[in-house]
Design a protein around this motif. Structure first.
Motif, PDB file in Angstrom:
ATOM      1  N   LEU A 278       1.886 -17.287 -48.385  1.00 11.26           N
ATOM      2  CA  LEU A 278       1.865 -17.096 -46.941  1.00 11.26           C
ATOM      3  C   LEU A 278       0.801 -16.085 -46.528  1.00 11.26           C
ATOM      4  O   LEU A 278       0.122 -16.262 -45.513  1.00 11.26           O
ATOM      5  N   LEU A 279       0.645 -15.034 -47.308  1.00 15.41           N
ATOM      6  CA  LEU A 279      -0.366 -14.025 -46.985  1.00 15.41           C
ATOM      7  C   LEU A 279      -1.767 -14.614 -47.075  1.00 15.41           C
ATOM      8  O   LEU A 279      -2.597 -14.410 -46.176  1.00 15.41           O
TER       9      LEU A 279
ATOM     10  N   SER B 158       4.608  -9.280 -50.335  1.00 15.43           N
ATOM     11  CA  SER B 158       3.281  -9.455 -50.924  1.00 15.43           C
ATOM     12  C   SER B 158       2.378  -8.336 -50.432  1.00 15.43           C
ATOM     13  O   SER B 158       2.510  -7.867 -49.295  1.00 15.43           O
ATOM     14  N   ALA B 159       1.464  -7.908 -51.305  1.00 15.15           N
ATOM     15  CA  ALA B 159       0.508  -6.862 -50.925  1.00 15.15           C
ATOM     16  C   ALA B 159      -0.882  -7.223 -51.427  1.00 15.15           C
ATOM     17  O   ALA B 159      -1.045  -7.680 -52.568  1.00 15.15           O
TER      18      ALA B 159
ATOM     19  N   ILE C 155      -4.391  -9.526 -54.856  1.00 13.80           N
ATOM     20  CA  ILE C 155      -2.939  -9.578 -54.764  1.00 13.80           C
ATOM     21  C   ILE C 155      -2.347  -8.631 -55.806  1.00 13.80           C
ATOM     22  O   ILE C 155      -2.681  -8.695 -56.985  1.00 13.80           O
ATOM     23  N   TYR C 156      -1.456  -7.746 -55.345  1.00  9.83           N
ATOM     24  CA  TYR C 156      -0.805  -6.811 -56.265  1.00  9.83           C
ATOM     25  C   TYR C 156       0.240  -7.563 -57.089  1.00  9.83           C
ATOM     26  O   TYR C 156       1.104  -8.250 -56.535  1.00  9.83           O
ATOM     27  N   LYS C 157       0.164  -7.415 -58.402  1.00 11.89           N
ATOM     28  CA  LYS C 157       1.033  -8.184 -59.290  1.00 11.89           C
ATOM     29  C   LYS C 157       2.114  -7.340 -59.956  1.00 11.89           C
ATOM     30  O   LYS C 157       3.064  -7.890 -60.516  1.00 11.89           O
ATOM     31  N   GLY C 158       1.972  -6.025 -59.925  1.00 13.26           N
ATOM     32  CA  GLY C 158       2.981  -5.172 -60.523  1.00 13.26           C
ATOM     33  C   GLY C 158       2.930  -5.178 -62.037  1.00 13.26           C
ATOM     34  O   GLY C 158       2.163  -5.913 -62.665  1.00 13.26           O
ATOM     35  N   ALA C 159       3.753  -4.335 -62.651  1.00  8.69           N
ATOM     36  CA  ALA C 159       3.820  -4.274 -64.107  1.00  8.69           C
ATOM     37  C   ALA C 159       4.353  -5.595 -64.652  1.00  8.69           C
ATOM     38  O   ALA C 159       5.310  -6.154 -64.126  1.00  8.69           O
TER      39      ALA C 159
ATOM     40  N   PHE D 163       2.044   2.090 -48.251  1.00  9.30           N
ATOM     41  CA  PHE D 163       0.809   1.362 -48.567  1.00  9.30           C
ATOM     42  C   PHE D 163      -0.349   1.666 -47.622  1.00  9.30           C
ATOM     43  O   PHE D 163      -1.491   1.348 -47.940  1.00  9.30           O
ATOM     44  N   ASN D 164      -0.058   2.231 -46.455  1.00  8.90           N
ATOM     45  CA  ASN D 164      -1.084   2.491 -45.447  1.00  8.90           C
ATOM     46  C   ASN D 164      -2.008   1.278 -45.257  1.00  8.90           C
ATOM     47  O   ASN D 164      -3.234   1.373 -45.407  1.00  8.90           O
ATOM     48  N   PRO D 165      -1.440   0.103 -44.963  1.00  7.46           N
ATOM     49  CA  PRO D 165      -2.253  -1.117 -44.865  1.00  7.46           C
ATOM     50  C   PRO D 165      -3.024  -1.180 -43.551  1.00  7.46           C
ATOM     51  O   PRO D 165      -2.665  -0.531 -42.566  1.00  7.46           O
TER      52      PRO D 165
END
Length: 379
Positions: free
Chosen positions: A191-192, A221-222, A228-232, A315-317
């Motif tokens: 969607l993002l 989502s970020a 795209i941030y995927k995380g650990a 996140f200060n987006p």
């Protein structure tokens, strides 16, 4: 300072820049491409000639309302390089056949009669087979999937409410059968990407976050520094069971005060004492709602504003997007939400209109992005 990019890397960058502009604008002239890309006229002419030769784009005459030379507009060739995007959701399975620009050529939404792994997979296979029998030039299959996924292995780890849905190897199941690359993406990411690709106001956004507000779930989502941030472990972030209200309302997960319990229709229905979940849905879908449901949505707007403010602080987006099926009910809470939201954040928070095709199209666009160099520079 001299550029550290090689000539080939610069060529790749320029080709990608031109293609992404055509992808975003659908139809565009070479002169407009030059202005938007800041490339030389010679570069634009050479790049677009290569793309036309490779069948990626085509030229169309654009008749003006006055006499004179008829300009040529460039557009994605939708007779080739099609992608089948599929959104797997407990409410419905959505299929969207797209071109490389995300233009939907055919779509349909199928409500599953059973929420069981074998039935869902059989249903998906039936429709994929139909699309392959009907359309040529399908080059990829791209899944948008709710719940947990393993991006590295292209496995859908789990989807609540679908019996037996654990570690489903979507890639291996369908890539071997149909002889095409298969990709799996998290539905909020889809969607993002759809939002950023289709909304021209957000052309140069590199840092943003998005929530998919569904009746029975909340996805996150970020985009950080353009990725795209995927995380650990490449599994992303599951946000719906973070604590929003300590010692608050009981959640389906067994804990108390979860984001899910306060900002999904399923959670809201538990606060409504007038009947079943189905009766609650019927009530809020009606043109008139009672005082109890309005009070519940007033509380919903408050807790959603709290969650949004926390995300902005973290996140200060540049922007925060609110997507998903719950935006269909925004008349019940949007005004109150903005009243509760810090005034400084109003210009950064957007409700997006939602269509059931969007996650499937976003998955197709992500698959294109992943294979862009191969598409642009194949023999």
């Amino acid at each position: 300072m001299q550029s550290t990019k090689t000539n080939y890397e610069m060529k790749q960058y320029n080709f990608q820049t031109v293609f992404k502009i055509i992808q975003r604008y659908s139809s565009i002239s070479r002169r407009e491409l030059q202005n938007l890309s800041s490339l030389s006229w010679g570069s634009i002419s050479s790049i677009t000639a290569d793309m036309v030769s490779n069948g990626l784009i085509i030229e169309k005459s654009h008749k003006l309302g006055y006499s004179g030379r008829t300009p040529k507009l460039l557009t994605i060739n939708n007779q080739k390089n099609r992608i089948l995007g599929i959104d797997i959701n407990v409410s419905a399975i959505t299929f969207a056949l797209c071109d490389l620009g995300g233009l939907v050529l055919q779509s349909e939404r199928v409500r599953p009669q059973e929420l069981h792994k074998s039935y869902i997979l059989s249903l998906i296979d039936e429709y994929i087979a139909k699309y392959f029998a009907t359309y040529d030039e399908i080059i990829m299959i791209a899944f948008s999937v709710q719940g947990q996924i393993d991006r590295t292995e292209n496995i859908s780890v789990s989807i609540d409410k679908i019996d037996g849905w654990e570690n489903v190897p979507l890639r291996s199941l369908f890539a071997e059968k149909y002889g095409r690359p298969v990709y799996i993406f998290h539905d909020p990411d889809c969607l993002l990407i759809y939002t950023l690709a289709k909304m021209r106001n957000f052309t140069d956004v590199n840092n943003c976050v998005a929530l998919r507000l569904s009746p029975d779930g909340i996805g996150f989502s970020a985009l950080i520094d353009g990725n795209i941030y995927k995380g650990a472990g490449d599994t992303g972030i599951e946000i719906e069971h973070t604590t929003l209200v300590p010692n608050g309302q009981k959640c389906k997960c067994g804990r108390s005060g979860c984001f899910y319990a306060y900002c999904t229709l399923e959670g809201l229905s538990r606060q409504y004492k007038g009947g079943t979940y189905e009766e609650f849905l019927s009530l809020i879908r009606a043109s008139e709602t009672d005082e109890t449901s309005l009070r519940i949505f007033k509380n919903y707007s408050y807790y959603l504003a709290v969650a949004v403010q926390n995300l902005i602080m973290l996140f200060n987006p540049e922007y925060l997007f609110l997507n998903g099926e719950m935006t269909e009910y925004k008349k019940l809470f949007e005004k109150e939400f903005y009243l509760k939201l810090n005034n400084n954040y109003h210009s950064r928070v957007f409700f997006n209109s939602f269509d059931t095709e969007h996650p499937a199209v976003g998955a197709a666009l992500l698959a294109v992005s992943r294979n862009l160099n191969e598409l642009l520079f194949r023999d």
